[in-house]
Write an enzyme that holds these catalytic residues in place. Structure first.
Site, PDB file in Angstrom:
ATOM      1  N   SER A 255      35.812  60.540  56.340  1.00  6.43           N
ATOM      2  CA  SER A 255      35.755  59.283  55.592  1.00  6.43           C
ATOM      3  C   SER A 255      37.114  59.013  54.963  1.00  6.43           C
ATOM      4  CB  SER A 255      34.708  59.378  54.486  1.00  6.43           C
ATOM      5  OG  SER A 255      35.183  60.223  53.460  1.00  6.43           O
ATOM      6  N   LYS A 256      37.266  57.783  54.472  1.00  7.25           N
ATOM      7  CA  LYS A 256      38.523  57.402  53.802  1.00  7.25           C
ATOM      8  C   LYS A 256      38.797  58.314  52.607  1.00  7.25           C
ATOM      9  CE  LYS A 256      40.456  53.067  54.686  1.00  7.25           C
ATOM     10  NZ  LYS A 256      39.872  51.803  55.010  1.00  7.25           N
ATOM     11  N   ARG A 257      37.719  58.573  51.836  1.00  6.10           N
ATOM     12  CA  ARG A 257      37.893  59.369  50.624  1.00  6.10           C
ATOM     13  C   ARG A 257      38.295  60.812  50.988  1.00  6.10           C
ATOM     14  NH1 ARG A 257      34.605  62.549  47.731  1.00  6.10           N
ATOM     15  NH2 ARG A 257      32.921  62.092  49.185  1.00  6.10           N
ATOM     16  N   SER A 259      39.860  61.744  53.565  1.00  5.14           N
ATOM     17  CA  SER A 259      41.251  61.721  54.033  1.00  5.14           C
ATOM     18  C   SER A 259      42.199  61.763  52.847  1.00  5.14           C
ATOM     19  CB  SER A 259      41.538  60.453  54.832  1.00  5.14           C
ATOM     20  OG  SER A 259      40.630  60.323  55.877  1.00  5.14           O
ATOM     21  N   ALA A 260      41.875  60.987  51.816  1.00  2.00           N
ATOM     22  CA  ALA A 260      42.759  60.906  50.649  1.00  2.00           C
ATOM     23  C   ALA A 260      42.798  62.246  49.914  1.00  2.00           C
ATOM     24  CB  ALA A 260      42.292  59.792  49.726  1.00  2.00           C
TER      25      ALA A 260
END
Ligand code: GLU
Length: 493
Positions: A255-257, A259-260
């Site tokens: 997910s984007k989160r 990845s961050a």
């Protein structure tokens, strides 16, 4: 010899370049270079609402950093431009008109309110949401009159009501969908802007693209895209949808989160972060090249030119690949060891500077061979070799005490070593090590005990590059100051 391929990487500037996009670009680049063709960069920026400031600059900079240079693109031009879709609005409109004239598309005047109502009804009946084809039944004359009267409208593709549509994916074979139930997709929005499906197909045709190599998120759209090409009467490119990336655990997509969050662990899926963390383009390219392809059974370390030489679409696999950061570290280390020491020094320098250490090029060049075997990232150099550039080092007091020794005995050993160094003209002379080994014997110590103390005293670290090589580079004055400081610390314990 295969035909020269014309391929494109067609990112939307909606975020920074990540390893998925970079891998797509890489495989396109490799096919172009392998076949002596062209690699194009096309920016798909028609959806102005989704544009992210700085994303375009990042895409260009990250691709260049990886060494994936393009032959045609927004900044370098080319015979098939413009390469920014936002500058091609009229081209798409003309093509939408052509499809209407050919009877494969139609104007639709349904209002957002009607479409919302339609969707609600379909949801209630548990039907998939799709346009019901109301405006498909208008005669061309009726539709034209309404357009002329200025009524807002979109353009939709006329999908066939029956039969099936097939298209071939290079990695998966034939993909077939039943036409019944297909939506009449929107090609052109009411603001006159083309949607991806139309814009990309028109551009691929006009730019003479031979192979569409792209993310597998577009696989479900493949029949539709083939349909658009056929509606125009064009030859289709070869289609190739790449494997999906999974989380490091192999379970699901990242997910984007997630990845961050990786960045805090010293990893990232974004190219700009990897660069900042001290990964090299060679390491990243090697790493991502193997996520979704295998080039050789016996070898897995490749430079970009070596990949070009070996590349073939046959090497790609559709099987999902889990992102494995251990491998990123592995390949990065391998490629750092392949560098000439001067090159390693040059690349490490900015990392020292960022850490506030004024590392001169000449000195770094002498240090590079001492750490080259051990660095995993360029940033590791700062951790391993920062002590060369600091005025002072502050070892832990306990690290200065020799193994199984008292602080007092350790202090005496430091003092004796210091006297030997003072009396030794050339610290780079290999005889220095022999003298210190003699000293250890005289003091009844193992060389390792003495060298451990000296290492902590002069480098401030318990693990360091080779001790004598380091002493020679640090230089007499600083070494003696550090030994004196260590002795003081030991005496105060
Ligand atoms: N703009 C699309 C994307 O970023 C490109 C897909 C394609 O390569 O056709 O996903």
């Amino acid at each position: 010899m295969t035909q020269p391929a014309r391929v494109r990487f067609a990112p939307s500037p909606t975020g920074f370049l990540h390893i998925g996009g970079a891998r797509t670009a890489l495989y396109n680049f490799l096919l172009a270079r392998q076949t002596g063709g062209q690699f194009l960069l096309r920016i798909e920026d028609t959806d102005q609402k989704r544009l992210v400031p700085g994303a375009l600059e990042d895409l260009l900079a990250s691709l260049r950093w990886l060494g994936l240079t393009w032959d045609e693109g927004p900044d370098v031009g080319g015979a098939y431009g413009p390469y920014l879709q936002s500058q091609r609005k009229e081209i798409y409109q003309a093509h939408a008109d052509e499809l209407i004239a050919r009877g494969h598309a139609y104007t639709c005047f349904c209002t957002p309110a009607r479409l919302a109502e339609l969707r609600t009804r379909q949801q209630q009946r548990k039907e998939p949401p799709r346009y019901d084809g109301l405006c498909r039944r208008l005669t061309p004359a009726e539709a034209e009159a309404r357009v002329r009267a200025g009524e807002p409208h979109v353009v939709r593709l006329k999908t066939p009501p029956e039969g099936a549509t097939s298209a071939v994916d290079v990695l998966r074979g034939e993909i077939t969908v039943h036409n019944k139930g297909l939506d009449d997709f929107i090609l052109l929005k009411s603001d006159g802007w083309a949607l991806y499906h139309l814009a990309a197909m028109v551009d691929d045709h006009l730019m003479k693209i031979t192979h569409v190599i792209r993310s597998s998120e577009w696989l479900p759209s493949l029949p539709l895209h083939a349909m658009i090409h056929r509606a125009f009467g064009w030859d289709e490119p070869q289609w190739c949808h790449l494997s999906v990336f999974l989380k490091p655990s192999g379970k699901g997509k990242m997910s984007k989160r997630e990845s961050a969050e990786l960045m805090t662990e010293g990893h990232s899926v974004f190219v700009r972060d990897l660069r900042e963390l001290g990964y090299t383009p060679e390491g990243v390219v090697n790493w991502i090249a193997l996520m979704g392809a295998s080039f050789d059974e016996k070898q897995d370390v490749f430079s970009l030119p070596e990949l070009v030489e070996r590349f073939s679409l046959d090497h790609l696999t559709p099987a999902p690949a889990a992102v494995n950061f251990t491998k990123a570290d592995h390949f990065n280390g391998v490629h750092l060891r392949r560098l000439a020491p001067e090159d390693l020094a040059r690349r490490m320098r900015p990392f020292f500077e960022k850490a506030g250490l004024a590392a001169g090029e000449a000195l770094l060049r002498r240090i590079a061979p001492l750490i080259q075997e051990r660095v995993v990232t360029l940033h590791d150099g700062v951790q391993m070799a920062g002590f060369f550039f600091r005025e002072q080092v502050v070892p832990e007091a306990s690290a200065l005490v020799g193994k199984g020794m008292t602080p007092e005995a350790s202090a005496q050993a430091v003092r004796a070593a210091s006297e030997i160094l003072t009396g030794h003209a050339d610290l780079a002379d290999p005889a220095l090590e022999a003298k210190l080994r003699d000293l250890a014997e005289r003091l009844g110590l193992k060389p390792g005990q003495l060298f451990g103390i000296l290492r902590a005293a002069v480098t401030g670290q318990t693990v360091s590059p080779p001790l004598f090589g380091s002493i020679a580079i640090i230089g007499r004055e600083k070494v003696l100051v550090r030994l004196a400081a260590a002795e003081r610390t030991l005496r105060a314990m």
